[in-house]
Write a protein that holds these residues in place. Structure first.
Motif, PDB file in Angstrom:
ATOM      1  N   TYR A 407      47.975  51.300  46.364  1.00 21.10           N
ATOM      2  CA  TYR A 407      49.071  50.662  45.633  1.00 21.10           C
ATOM      3  C   TYR A 407      49.513  51.638  44.556  1.00 21.10           C
ATOM      4  O   TYR A 407      48.729  51.999  43.670  1.00 21.10           O
ATOM      5  CB  TYR A 407      48.628  49.345  44.979  1.00 21.10           C
ATOM      6  N   ARG A 408      50.788  52.061  44.662  1.00 13.61           N
ATOM      7  CA  ARG A 408      51.326  53.006  43.689  1.00 13.61           C
ATOM      8  C   ARG A 408      52.414  52.335  42.850  1.00 13.61           C
ATOM      9  O   ARG A 408      53.133  51.451  43.324  1.00 13.61           O
ATOM     10  CB  ARG A 408      51.925  54.218  44.402  1.00 13.61           C
ATOM     11  N   PHE A 409      52.548  52.781  41.632  1.00 16.16           N
ATOM     12  CA  PHE A 409      53.600  52.283  40.761  1.00 16.16           C
ATOM     13  C   PHE A 409      54.973  52.533  41.380  1.00 16.16           C
ATOM     14  O   PHE A 409      55.911  51.752  41.180  1.00 16.16           O
ATOM     15  CB  PHE A 409      53.487  52.953  39.391  1.00 16.16           C
ATOM     16  N   ALA A 410      55.081  53.598  42.168  1.00 12.21           N
ATOM     17  CA  ALA A 410      56.351  53.895  42.844  1.00 12.21           C
ATOM     18  C   ALA A 410      56.807  52.722  43.696  1.00 12.21           C
ATOM     19  O   ALA A 410      57.996  52.389  43.730  1.00 12.21           O
ATOM     20  CB  ALA A 410      56.201  55.150  43.703  1.00 12.21           C
ATOM     21  N   GLU A 411      55.880  52.090  44.390  1.00 15.49           N
ATOM     22  CA  GLU A 411      56.252  50.947  45.225  1.00 15.49           C
ATOM     23  C   GLU A 411      56.752  49.788  44.379  1.00 15.49           C
ATOM     24  O   GLU A 411      57.691  49.078  44.769  1.00 15.49           O
ATOM     25  CB  GLU A 411      55.059  50.494  46.070  1.00 15.49           C
ATOM     26  N   ILE A 412      56.144  49.561  43.224  1.00 16.04           N
ATOM     27  CA  ILE A 412      56.575  48.473  42.343  1.00 16.04           C
ATOM     28  C   ILE A 412      58.026  48.696  41.915  1.00 16.04           C
ATOM     29  O   ILE A 412      58.837  47.755  41.891  1.00 16.04           O
ATOM     30  CB  ILE A 412      55.658  48.374  41.119  1.00 16.04           C
ATOM     31  N   LEU A 413      58.365  49.931  41.582  1.00 20.34           N
ATOM     32  CA  LEU A 413      59.743  50.236  41.195  1.00 20.34           C
ATOM     33  C   LEU A 413      60.707  49.949  42.340  1.00 20.34           C
ATOM     34  O   LEU A 413      61.814  49.426  42.125  1.00 20.34           O
ATOM     35  CB  LEU A 413      59.851  51.704  40.768  1.00 20.34           C
ATOM     36  N   LEU A 414      60.306  50.268  43.551  1.00 19.61           N
ATOM     37  CA  LEU A 414      61.165  50.024  44.704  1.00 19.61           C
ATOM     38  C   LEU A 414      61.286  48.540  45.021  1.00 19.61           C
ATOM     39  O   LEU A 414      62.345  48.074  45.450  1.00 19.61           O
ATOM     40  CB  LEU A 414      60.624  50.790  45.910  1.00 19.61           C
ATOM     41  N   ILE A 415      60.206  47.798  44.827  1.00 20.69           N
ATOM     42  CA  ILE A 415      60.261  46.343  45.009  1.00 20.69           C
ATOM     43  C   ILE A 415      61.275  45.744  44.045  1.00 20.69           C
ATOM     44  O   ILE A 415      62.122  44.923  44.430  1.00 20.69           O
ATOM     45  CB  ILE A 415      58.871  45.714  44.793  1.00 20.69           C
ATOM     46  N   TYR A 416      61.195  46.160  42.801  1.00 24.53           N
ATOM     47  CA  TYR A 416      62.110  45.639  41.782  1.00 24.53           C
ATOM     48  C   TYR A 416      63.567  45.956  42.143  1.00 24.53           C
ATOM     49  O   TYR A 416      64.431  45.072  42.120  1.00 24.53           O
ATOM     50  CB  TYR A 416      61.752  46.249  40.427  1.00 24.53           C
ATOM     51  N   ALA A 417      63.825  47.203  42.496  1.00 26.59           N
ATOM     52  CA  ALA A 417      65.196  47.614  42.790  1.00 26.59           C
ATOM     53  C   ALA A 417      65.741  46.889  44.015  1.00 26.59           C
ATOM     54  O   ALA A 417      66.885  46.410  44.016  1.00 26.59           O
ATOM     55  CB  ALA A 417      65.256  49.124  43.005  1.00 26.59           C
ATOM     56  N   GLU A 418      64.944  46.794  45.064  1.00 23.99           N
ATOM     57  CA  GLU A 418      65.426  46.147  46.286  1.00 23.99           C
ATOM     58  C   GLU A 418      65.674  44.663  46.062  1.00 23.99           C
ATOM     59  O   GLU A 418      66.712  44.122  46.499  1.00 23.99           O
ATOM     60  CB  GLU A 418      64.420  46.339  47.423  1.00 23.99           C
ATOM     61  N   ALA A 419      64.751  43.987  45.397  1.00 26.30           N
ATOM     62  CA  ALA A 419      64.922  42.557  45.170  1.00 26.30           C
ATOM     63  C   ALA A 419      66.148  42.286  44.307  1.00 26.30           C
ATOM     64  O   ALA A 419      66.912  41.341  44.564  1.00 26.30           O
ATOM     65  CB  ALA A 419      63.665  41.977  44.523  1.00 26.30           C
ATOM     66  N   LYS A 420      66.368  43.107  43.291  1.00 23.71           N
ATOM     67  CA  LYS A 420      67.553  42.928  42.439  1.00 23.71           C
ATOM     68  C   LYS A 420      68.840  43.120  43.249  1.00 23.71           C
ATOM     69  O   LYS A 420      69.813  42.377  43.089  1.00 23.71           O
ATOM     70  CB  LYS A 420      67.522  43.924  41.277  1.00 23.71           C
TER      71      LYS A 420
END
Length: 610
Positions: A407-420
């Protein structure tokens, strides 16, 4: 708030001691649904009495993957990578599958282990706060278990009590609706994220790991409901997506994570996947940790390629040019040969694929040997090779020492951007704190709102009709590139309802003609392609570097040749003659194995499975 990372001076030693305990999870059984847990395995009267007992049992629930993430996109079948093996989905699309031929996945041992623990852990003489922590851990692993079941079957029986010999209501339970099961999953996640310890020893689950896993699921379920109209759940999709935004933002604001960079755009990204100690890396939310001769790692030679799995051209073409423009805007880009298609591209391409000029150190069984990389071409392989997750060293201890980021912080950023973007609320500020942080690491131009639309991406995802369609398509590209070969692509294609794209035949590198070709980028030929009508000469030609050219006889499927080309004498390397048909919506799900239907007639097949 405190970070996930636990860093005493002897952190590496402590880390290995902890993962040594965790390794017992690899021996967890995959029992049949109708078998009950033998109570003699753990004497409930003499166990579950101390915090040490609870820790020992909880450690056995760890079920995270390891180096297998690097090849799972091939074994699960995606447009990133392909496998020569008889993997499940490839078998489905090329045959007439049924519940008698698709029989994997109906294992319930992990659930019984969790429910057994939850029924007994409160015997321990510890504080309520500690009891809640352990309940949170167990419910986290139950949530993970059911997430996998929902992805595979959609509707499954929800069971939250231990199985007993007389539990007929469980033994003969029917499938619960997806909505019911998902609601329970979310209850488990919510309890866990409010009660699991904020910090934990390196390699252990803490609250940030729970939140990362929860955010991953929320994005999956939200987009799955949005794009899969057969579920008739699209009205609830935005709720899941908004929750994904909230959980991801909590991690971004309150966790002490950041994108790893040392201002070396040609190295930093790739170094995450060949690193002997990720315990101090602030991008890592959870990793699998290894130590040579204590708990050995090593991803194996198969990651590089020419074993069963290998990368595809389709992923190569997804990477942007170095100036941020679409690769598909290059004149005749589909006819670019190997050297040309690697020129002036996103630096992540060179840290993921073996590129012209790359030097192979660990050759293993690779016939071309060490030194300047020249493809070993073969039928049913693409000609591309993967270096992300491949440990290019001849030293076994070095390879066994490598940690695996899960689990990388990079994925969290992408989750946030895609969901928004999916809920139509993405702003330039959102892009700057997410996608553009990833692009900064590799020196790529920033993404902006209302970006140009790539017709290639539109053709892939015609069902994206949202107000921020252009942003969604580019965030999907960014996710694909950033998370390539980390085991995410299959789930992405399934949740986006993009399974039909798997009908496209996977392709390899392009050759414009027969004759001599340069594969290293120095302008000097390395291989010689002959027509099927010619034999490979005994006296092979040597190039100006004194290297003997590698000869291949080429043709089409059915011919006795070394390599298949689309047009026999030119075109892309061909891998498989017919990719079959992806039946939608049926193949987004799996049947319950027929033998289980026989044992429990209350289980019914759905989505046209028989």
């Amino acid at each position: 708030m405190p970070t996930i990372l636990y860093n005493p001076l002897n952190n590496k030693i402590r880390k290995i001691l902890f993962i040594g305990i965790l390794c017992v999870a690899a021996t967890a059984c995959n029992d049949d649904f109708l078998e009950k847990t033998p109570e003699t395995d753990i004497d409930a009267g003499s166990f579950f009495n101390t915090e040490q007992d609870l820790n020992l049992y909880a450690n056995n629930l760890y079920d995270f993957p390891s180096t297998g993430i690097y090849t799972s996109e091939a074994y699960n079948l995606t447009d990133n990578a392909f496998s020569t093996g008889n993997v499940e989905l490839k078998t489905m699309v090329t045959t007439n599958p049924s519940s008698t031929t698709i029989t994997g996945g109906w294992e319930w041992g992990q659930l019984r282990n969790v429910n057994f623990f939850l029924d007994r852990f409160r015997k321990a003489n510890i504080t309520e706060d500690r009891l809640n922590h352990f309940e949170g851990l167990a419910r986290f692993f139950r949530a993970r278990f059911y997430v996998d079941k929902v992805k595979r079957y959609s509707d499954v029986p929800w069971i939250d009590v231990p199985l007993e010999a007389n539990s007929e209501d469980i033994l003969f339970a029917a499938r619960d609706p997806r909505e019911t099961v998902v609601n329970h999953i979310m209850e488990d996640y919510e309890f866990a994220l409010n009660n699991v310890d904020v910090s934990a020893p390196t390699g252990a689950v803490n609250r940030w790991v729970v939140k990362a896993d929860y955010a991953r699921f929320l994005l999956y379920e939200g987009t799955f409901r949005k794009y899969h109209t057969e579920l008739k759940l699209s009205n609830s999709a935005s709720d899941f997506l908004q929750k994904a935004v909230d959980v991801a933002k909590d991690i971004m604001d309150n966790g002490s994570f950041q994108i790893y960079t040392t201002n070396k755009p040609n190295e930093d990204y790739g170094s995450l996947f060949a690193n002997a100690d990720l315990s101090g890396n602030k991008e890592i939310i959870l990793a699998r940790f290894y130590q040579a001769n204590v708990l050995n790692g090593d991803s194996g030679e198969g990651v590089f390629g020419n074993y069963e799995t290998y990368p595809q051209k389709n992923l190569v073409q997804a990477y942007l040019m170095k100036d941020g423009s679409f690769y598909s805007r290059q004149p005749n880009y589909q006819q670019n040969e190997f050297v040309q298609e690697f020129r002036d591209r996103d630096p992540r391409l060179y840290q993921t694929y073996a590129y012209p000029g790359w030097v192979l150190v660990r050759s293993g069984t690779y016939a071309q040997g060490t030194g300047l990389y020249v493809q070993q071409l073969a039928k049913n392989f693409s000609g591309y090779h993967q270096i992300k997750g491949f440990y290019n060293s001849t030293d076994q201890d070095t390879r066994n020492n490598m940690d695996v980021p899960l689990y990388r912080f990079a994925e969290i950023l992408l989750i946030y951007a895609e969901a928004k973007a999916e809920i139509g609320q993405l702003t330039q500020s959102d892009l700057d704190i997410t996608v553009n942080q990833l692009r900064d690491r590799v020196g790529m131009p920033h993404m902006t709102l209302n970006p140009p639309i790539d017709p290639v991406e539109v053709a892939k995802f015609p069902n994206v009709t949202s107000v921020q369609r252009a942003e969604i398509l580019e965030i999907r590209r960014e996710r694909r590139v950033e998370l390539a070969f980390e085991g995410q692509r299959h789930d992405d294609l399934m949740r986006w309802e993009a399974g039909k794209f798997l009908e496209n035949e996977p392709q390899g590198i392009y050759f414009a003609s027969l004759g001599k070709h340069d594969l290293t980028g120095d302008g000097i030929p390395d291989i010689y392609l002959l027509p099927a009508s010619q034999s490979i000469p005994n006296n092979k030609e040597t190039n100006s570097l004194g290297k003997v050219l590698q000869y291949y006889r080429v043709g089409t499927f059915g011919q006795d040749v070394s390599l298949f080309l689309k047009n026999a004498t030119s075109g892309n390397v061909q891998i498989i003659e017919d990719m079959g048909i992806f039946v939608s919506p049926k193949y987004y799900y799996r049947p319950i194995p027929q033998q289980q239907i026989v044992l429990n007639p209350n289980l019914k097949q759905i989505f046209d499975w028989e």
